[in-house]
Design a protein around this motif. Sequence first.
Motif, PDB file in Angstrom:
ATOM      1  N   TYR A  84       7.568  -3.839 -11.085  1.00 54.28           N
ATOM      2  CA  TYR A  84       8.920  -2.938 -11.595  1.00 54.28           C
ATOM      3  C   TYR A  84       9.092  -3.070 -12.822  1.00 54.28           C
ATOM      4  N   ARG A  85      10.248  -4.006 -12.607  1.00 58.36           N
ATOM      5  CA  ARG A  85      10.365  -4.189 -14.429  1.00 58.36           C
ATOM      6  C   ARG A  85       9.534  -4.382 -15.302  1.00 58.36           C
ATOM      7  N   ALA A  86       8.441  -4.999 -15.186  1.00 56.24           N
ATOM      8  CA  ALA A  86       7.285  -3.602 -16.395  1.00 56.24           C
ATOM      9  C   ALA A  86       6.562  -2.376 -16.759  1.00 56.24           C
ATOM     10  N   GLY A  87       7.235  -1.798 -15.285  1.00 61.24           N
ATOM     11  CA  GLY A  87       7.372  -0.039 -15.542  1.00 61.24           C
ATOM     12  C   GLY A  87       5.296  -0.158 -14.747  1.00 61.24           C
ATOM     13  N   LEU A  88       5.451  -1.280 -13.863  1.00 60.53           N
ATOM     14  CA  LEU A  88       3.845  -1.345 -13.555  1.00 60.53           C
ATOM     15  C   LEU A  88       4.186   0.192 -11.873  1.00 60.53           C
ATOM     16  N   LYS A  89       3.543   1.147 -12.391  1.00 61.29           N
ATOM     17  CA  LYS A  89       4.014   2.182 -11.148  1.00 61.29           C
ATOM     18  C   LYS A  89       3.028   1.297  -9.971  1.00 61.29           C
ATOM     19  N   PHE A  90       3.217   1.335  -8.831  1.00 60.37           N
ATOM     20  CA  PHE A  90       2.774   0.532  -7.645  1.00 60.37           C
ATOM     21  C   PHE A  90       2.954   1.498  -6.594  1.00 60.37           C
ATOM     22  N   SER A  91       2.437   1.439  -5.522  1.00 63.73           N
ATOM     23  CA  SER A  91       2.478   1.501  -3.577  1.00 63.73           C
ATOM     24  C   SER A  91       2.369   0.038  -2.777  1.00 63.73           C
ATOM     25  N   LEU A  92       2.639   0.997  -1.725  1.00 60.28           N
ATOM     26  CA  LEU A  92       3.264  -0.135  -0.633  1.00 60.28           C
ATOM     27  C   LEU A  92       2.231   0.419   0.111  1.00 60.28           C
ATOM     28  N   HIS A  93       2.365  -0.748   1.055  1.00 59.97           N
ATOM     29  CA  HIS A  93       0.982  -0.445   2.263  1.00 59.97           C
ATOM     30  C   HIS A  93       2.033  -1.246   4.004  1.00 59.97           C
ATOM     31  N   SER A  94       1.143  -0.739   4.776  1.00 58.77           N
ATOM     32  CA  SER A  94       1.380  -1.810   6.515  1.00 58.77           C
ATOM     33  C   SER A  94      -0.579  -2.396   6.557  1.00 58.77           C
ATOM     34  N   ASP A  95      -1.747  -1.872   5.512  1.00 61.30           N
ATOM     35  CA  ASP A  95      -2.553  -2.267   5.978  1.00 61.30           C
ATOM     36  C   ASP A  95      -2.967  -2.454   7.739  1.00 61.30           C
ATOM     37  N   HIS A  96      -2.524  -1.323   8.482  1.00 59.78           N
ATOM     38  CA  HIS A  96      -2.505  -1.003   9.642  1.00 59.78           C
ATOM     39  C   HIS A  96      -3.734  -1.087  10.097  1.00 59.78           C
ATOM     40  N   PRO A  97      -4.082  -1.542  10.945  1.00 63.92           N
ATOM     41  CA  PRO A  97      -3.510  -2.362  12.075  1.00 63.92           C
ATOM     42  C   PRO A  97      -3.584  -3.636  11.748  1.00 63.92           C
ATOM     43  N   VAL A  98      -3.639  -4.244  10.940  1.00 60.20           N
ATOM     44  CA  VAL A  98      -3.855  -5.707  10.571  1.00 60.20           C
ATOM     45  C   VAL A  98      -1.713  -5.923  10.498  1.00 60.20           C
ATOM     46  N   THR A  99      -1.072  -5.130  10.443  1.00 60.80           N
ATOM     47  CA  THR A  99       0.355  -4.608  10.716  1.00 60.80           C
ATOM     48  C   THR A  99       0.872  -3.660  11.622  1.00 60.80           C
ATOM     49  N   SER A 100       2.099  -3.443  11.857  1.00 57.76           N
ATOM     50  CA  SER A 100       2.692  -2.304  12.007  1.00 57.76           C
ATOM     51  C   SER A 100       2.648  -1.047  11.297  1.00 57.76           C
ATOM     52  N   ALA A 101       2.533   0.618  11.592  1.00 58.80           N
ATOM     53  CA  ALA A 101       1.969   0.771   9.830  1.00 58.80           C
ATOM     54  C   ALA A 101       4.140   1.663   9.498  1.00 58.80           C
ATOM     55  N   ASP A 102       4.990   0.844  10.807  1.00 57.42           N
ATOM     56  CA  ASP A 102       6.413   1.864  10.650  1.00 57.42           C
ATOM     57  C   ASP A 102       6.655   1.455   8.595  1.00 57.42           C
ATOM     58  N   PRO A 103       6.500   2.327   8.090  1.00 66.50           N
ATOM     59  CA  PRO A 103       7.128   2.121   6.606  1.00 66.50           C
ATOM     60  C   PRO A 103       8.167   1.629   6.524  1.00 66.50           C
ATOM     61  N   PHE A 104       9.101   1.817   7.352  1.00 68.52           N
ATOM     62  CA  PHE A 104      10.442   1.080   7.004  1.00 68.52           C
ATOM     63  C   PHE A 104      10.898   0.224   7.527  1.00 68.52           C
ATOM     64  N   PHE A 105       9.558  -0.938   7.337  1.00 68.51           N
ATOM     65  CA  PHE A 105       9.443  -1.546   8.143  1.00 68.51           C
ATOM     66  C   PHE A 105       8.840  -2.468   6.768  1.00 68.51           C
ATOM     67  N   SER A 106       8.160  -1.295   6.336  1.00 70.43           N
ATOM     68  CA  SER A 106       7.371  -2.467   4.857  1.00 70.43           C
ATOM     69  C   SER A 106       8.539  -2.218   4.401  1.00 70.43           C
ATOM     70  N   MET A 107       8.640  -1.563   3.798  1.00 73.62           N
ATOM     71  CA  MET A 107      10.377  -0.995   3.071  1.00 73.62           C
ATOM     72  C   MET A 107      11.565  -2.037   2.882  1.00 73.62           C
ATOM     73  N   TYR A 108      12.043  -2.708   4.581  1.00 70.97           N
ATOM     74  CA  TYR A 108      12.787  -3.491   4.582  1.00 70.97           C
ATOM     75  C   TYR A 108      11.832  -4.660   3.967  1.00 70.97           C
ATOM     76  N   CYS A 109      10.529  -5.472   4.250  1.00 71.25           N
ATOM     77  CA  CYS A 109      10.252  -6.645   3.794  1.00 71.25           C
ATOM     78  C   CYS A 109      10.283  -6.040   1.702  1.00 71.25           C
ATOM     79  N   ALA A 110      10.051  -5.096   1.871  1.00 72.58           N
ATOM     80  CA  ALA A 110       9.854  -5.065   0.380  1.00 72.58           C
ATOM     81  C   ALA A 110      11.351  -5.512  -0.638  1.00 72.58           C
ATOM     82  N   VAL A 111      12.589  -5.233   0.526  1.00 78.29           N
ATOM     83  CA  VAL A 111      13.526  -4.990  -0.305  1.00 78.29           C
ATOM     84  C   VAL A 111      14.677  -6.071  -0.010  1.00 78.29           C
TER      85      VAL A 111
END
Length: 542
Positions: free
Chosen positions: A432-459
């Motif tokens: 983020y500090r480098a200005g690199l555009k990126f996305s987040l993912h869950s890799d479901h079914p490896v982990t839950s598809a719940d995006p708010f859990f993924s956001m929680y992990c990222a934050v």
Amino acid sequence: MWLVGMRNEDNIVFRNADVITMNPRRPHASAFVFSRGRFLAVGSEEDVLSALSGDTHMIDLRGKTVIPGIIESHCHFSDYALSLGEVNCSSPPNESIEDVLTRLRKRVKNTAPGEWVKGWGYDDTLVVEKRHLTRRELDEVSPSHPVFISHISGHVAYTNSLALKIANIGLKSNYPLCGVVDKDQKGDLTGVLYGDAQLAVAGHIPHLDVSQIKNRLEKAVKYYHACGITSIHDAAIGYYGTGLEVIGAYRELEAEKRLDIRVYLTIIERVYRQILKTGWSYDIGSMFLKLGGVKLFQDGSIQILTAALEKPYFNKCSEKGFYIIPQELLNELVEEYHGKGMQIAIHANGDGAINSAIEALKNACDKQPGMDHRHMIIHCQLATQTQIRKMKRLGIVPSFFPNHIYYWGDRHVSQFLGPDRTARIDPLGSSYRAGLKFSLHSDHPVTSADPFFSMYCAVNRITNDGKLLGADERITALAALKAYTIDAAYCSFEEHQKGSIEDGKLADFAVLSDNPLTIDSKHIKDICVEATVVGGKTVYLK
């Protein structure tokens, strides 16, 4: 009921809302209106009503939060759908190998001799025995049924003797380029297959027909809608040999107007090559089904020691993982597809594999510059500061897997990577500090598809044991939401069609119980989806 009975041509006005638009020119709004599947106006209630003519329906959201529809930029959606009905070998619910074997025995009792018994989700690091399943254990479950169990990572499979016999895998079998047939210290087959070696068995498992696949896809869609997900990148189509059937099922659902989630198909290279060789052209390019990028694999998974690292694993100093494709061949493949104007997505977890992917992509871009390629590196777990700067210069978009921090972070510290490397896993803050555009993912079914859990992990970057992992690599809730909406839309060249709530874009959105930008960051994972709308159609209502 909410939107039931309203005509698609009607103006549907939502008022008294807390709208996070993800449009930097107007980041917040209190009202919006859509018709014929697209947003017409976004702003204050007065702004929206002044832009209308014709019939209008008003819906009071009573202060509820609205966000753009979530875009899951890397999941194995169709693999998940196909796994529905297979034996759940994951932990939880299983605590031990005996728990897994008990579930398999129950399935065997209800399966005719000779038919395959399949399971998914086994994790050798979570059962009390801390080891892989063995061929002999699966033989005990059933010598008269071929057995095939997928590891949670998707990079390992467990088989019994009958399955190996059907696939003609013996002691001399080897897959030096893309896989390994495991043997014990005595030289006997263990039944554990790494990488593409598992495909030698999977290729003998009968495929579901298109109608069966359609039924399972529709069941999977319901789960994703309940998570607020309106678009997916279905990654690695065809890995287990079902690519053409899966694509056919998607196309039929679309033609029948039964596809209620937007699908971007990422297809493994050998299937794409098959398509190109046969000259079979897919008539795919609608707002619900798009032909996406070419998928390549350059390493495996950290937790099974097959991700390619620059330095050895913490718990096994003789191992650095392995590269799936020799660099020269990888360069050739990337250059070929880049030259055709196609997007390329390379699976690379370890810093060694990331280096290899960047080298191949740079080589192609140097020889044929000027293309808006948006090539992606998938997972990109151990990207270094130098690699982040290179990706920024080349326009490469990494898709990070933040759930990894919660589920495997503690074991990375103690077993696989050690504390220093683990602290920089999923370097979101640095990117983020480098200005690199990126996305987040869950890799479901490896982990839950719940995006708010993924956001929680990222934050928060909190592990399962409650430890903070790499404080400098945390990002804000806004950055995490951006990586699941407008920047995820960028990954599929659709940022002008979706990813934000603004005039003219597709009316894809979710209504939430709480605002992810203002709620205590520790509770982002507790946010509930109350409604999901795709193209103006309500597809989920709590």
